[in-house]
Design a protein around this motif. Structure first.
Motif, PDB file in Angstrom:
ATOM      1  N   VAL A   4     -41.839  19.426  -5.966  1.00  0.00           N
ATOM      2  CA  VAL A   4     -42.139  19.051  -4.586  1.00  0.00           C
ATOM      3  C   VAL A   4     -40.829  18.746  -3.874  1.00  0.00           C
ATOM      4  CG1 VAL A   4     -43.360  17.450  -3.079  1.00  0.00           C
ATOM      5  CG2 VAL A   4     -44.385  18.114  -5.265  1.00  0.00           C
ATOM      6  N   TRP A   5     -40.582  19.463  -2.799  1.00  0.00           N
ATOM      7  CA  TRP A   5     -39.389  19.297  -1.974  1.00  0.00           C
ATOM      8  C   TRP A   5     -39.822  18.707  -0.647  1.00  0.00           C
ATOM      9  CZ3 TRP A   5     -34.729  22.248  -3.324  1.00  0.00           C
ATOM     10  CH2 TRP A   5     -34.870  23.025  -4.473  1.00  0.00           C
ATOM     11  N   ASN A   6     -39.057  17.741  -0.114  1.00  0.00           N
ATOM     12  CA  ASN A   6     -39.363  17.297   1.240  1.00  0.00           C
ATOM     13  C   ASN A   6     -38.763  18.333   2.197  1.00  0.00           C
ATOM     14  OD1 ASN A   6     -36.661  16.506   2.092  1.00  0.00           O
ATOM     15  ND2 ASN A   6     -36.917  14.671   0.840  1.00  0.00           N
ATOM     16  N   ALA A  10     -35.772  21.121   1.568  1.00  0.00           N
ATOM     17  CA  ALA A  10     -36.093  22.550   1.626  1.00  0.00           C
ATOM     18  C   ALA A  10     -35.199  23.280   2.621  1.00  0.00           C
ATOM     19  CB  ALA A  10     -37.566  22.744   1.990  1.00  0.00           C
ATOM     20  N   GLN A  11     -34.960  22.666   3.770  1.00  0.00           N
ATOM     21  CA  GLN A  11     -34.104  23.287   4.778  1.00  0.00           C
ATOM     22  C   GLN A  11     -32.664  23.391   4.307  1.00  0.00           C
ATOM     23  OE1 GLN A  11     -34.976  20.670   8.092  1.00  0.00           O
ATOM     24  NE2 GLN A  11     -36.166  22.269   9.101  1.00  0.00           N
ATOM     25  N   SER A  12     -32.164  22.317   3.734  1.00  0.00           N
ATOM     26  CA  SER A  12     -30.753  22.312   3.361  1.00  0.00           C
ATOM     27  C   SER A  12     -30.480  23.063   2.064  1.00  0.00           C
ATOM     28  CB  SER A  12     -30.237  20.877   3.258  1.00  0.00           C
ATOM     29  OG  SER A  12     -30.838  20.206   2.172  1.00  0.00           O
ATOM     30  N   GLN A  13     -31.510  23.251   1.242  1.00  0.00           N
ATOM     31  CA  GLN A  13     -31.320  23.890  -0.060  1.00  0.00           C
ATOM     32  C   GLN A  13     -32.225  25.108  -0.234  1.00  0.00           C
ATOM     33  OE1 GLN A  13     -31.346  21.054  -3.324  1.00  0.00           O
ATOM     34  NE2 GLN A  13     -30.776  19.417  -1.915  1.00  0.00           N
ATOM     35  N   ILE A  29     -43.621  22.199  -0.558  1.00  0.00           N
ATOM     36  CA  ILE A  29     -42.843  21.521   0.479  1.00  0.00           C
ATOM     37  C   ILE A  29     -43.764  20.482   1.111  1.00  0.00           C
ATOM     38  CG2 ILE A  29     -41.561  21.752   2.633  1.00  0.00           C
ATOM     39  CD1 ILE A  29     -40.935  24.642   1.822  1.00  0.00           C
ATOM     40  N   ALA A  30     -43.261  19.249   1.185  1.00  0.00           N
ATOM     41  CA  ALA A  30     -44.085  18.132   1.657  1.00  0.00           C
ATOM     42  C   ALA A  30     -43.435  17.434   2.846  1.00  0.00           C
ATOM     43  CB  ALA A  30     -44.294  17.128   0.533  1.00  0.00           C
ATOM     44  N   GLY A  33     -44.835  12.834   2.053  1.00  0.00           N
ATOM     45  CA  GLY A  33     -45.559  12.791   0.789  1.00  0.00           C
ATOM     46  C   GLY A  33     -46.758  13.715   0.700  1.00  0.00           C
ATOM     47  N   ASP A  34     -47.119  14.361   1.796  1.00  0.00           N
ATOM     48  CA  ASP A  34     -48.261  15.276   1.792  1.00  0.00           C
ATOM     49  C   ASP A  34     -47.779  16.708   1.645  1.00  0.00           C
ATOM     50  OD1 ASP A  34     -50.141  13.213   2.238  1.00  0.00           O
ATOM     51  OD2 ASP A  34     -49.803  13.325   4.408  1.00  0.00           O
ATOM     52  N   ARG A  35     -48.240  17.388   0.598  1.00  0.00           N
ATOM     53  CA  ARG A  35     -47.853  18.781   0.406  1.00  0.00           C
ATOM     54  C   ARG A  35     -48.412  19.623   1.551  1.00  0.00           C
ATOM     55  NH1 ARG A  35     -48.784  21.139  -5.326  1.00  0.00           N
ATOM     56  NH2 ARG A  35     -50.786  21.437  -4.369  1.00  0.00           N
ATOM     57  N   LEU A  36     -47.551  20.427   2.151  1.00  0.00           N
ATOM     58  CA  LEU A  36     -47.958  21.247   3.294  1.00  0.00           C
ATOM     59  C   LEU A  36     -48.056  22.726   2.961  1.00  0.00           C
ATOM     60  CD1 LEU A  36     -45.653  19.663   6.026  1.00  0.00           C
ATOM     61  CD2 LEU A  36     -48.051  19.136   5.547  1.00  0.00           C
ATOM     62  N   VAL A  37     -47.051  23.219   2.248  1.00  0.00           N
ATOM     63  CA  VAL A  37     -47.003  24.641   1.905  1.00  0.00           C
ATOM     64  C   VAL A  37     -46.470  24.812   0.494  1.00  0.00           C
ATOM     65  CG1 VAL A  37     -46.672  25.396   4.302  1.00  0.00           C
ATOM     66  CG2 VAL A  37     -44.691  24.969   2.876  1.00  0.00           C
TER      67      VAL A  37
END
Length: 79
Positions: A4-6, A10-13, A29-30, A33-37
């Motif tokens: 799980v990446w915040n 995700a943007q920076s890495q 990607i969260a 704390g809520d997973r979105l995709v």
């Protein structure tokens, strides 16, 4: 197992996230704390889509099993 990446990570890495999706498996990607995709390798996605398509086709074929048709084994046995 999916990592799980915040969103900021995700943007920076993004290159690392993609590498992980390709080598380790789906990556979530969260936000707050809520997973979105979930990022999934394209070959895994294609396999899932194909299995779903195969499952749907099988389900359609199986729908007629309980409906005897002229010349079917059930018609032959049951008269």
């Amino acid at each position: 197992m999916s990592a799980v990446w915040n969103i900021e990570e995700a943007q920076s890495q993004l290159p690392q996230l993609i590498d992980h999706a390709l080598t380790i498996g789906p990556q979530s990607i969260a936000r707050d704390g809520d997973r979105l995709v979930i990022v999934v390798a394209s070959h895994e996605w294609d396999g899932m889509v194909q299995r779903e398509s195969d499952t749907a086709a099988l389900g359609q074929r199986l729908q007629g099993i309980n409906q005897p048709q002229a010349g079917s084994l059930k018609s032959y046995i049951c008269g």
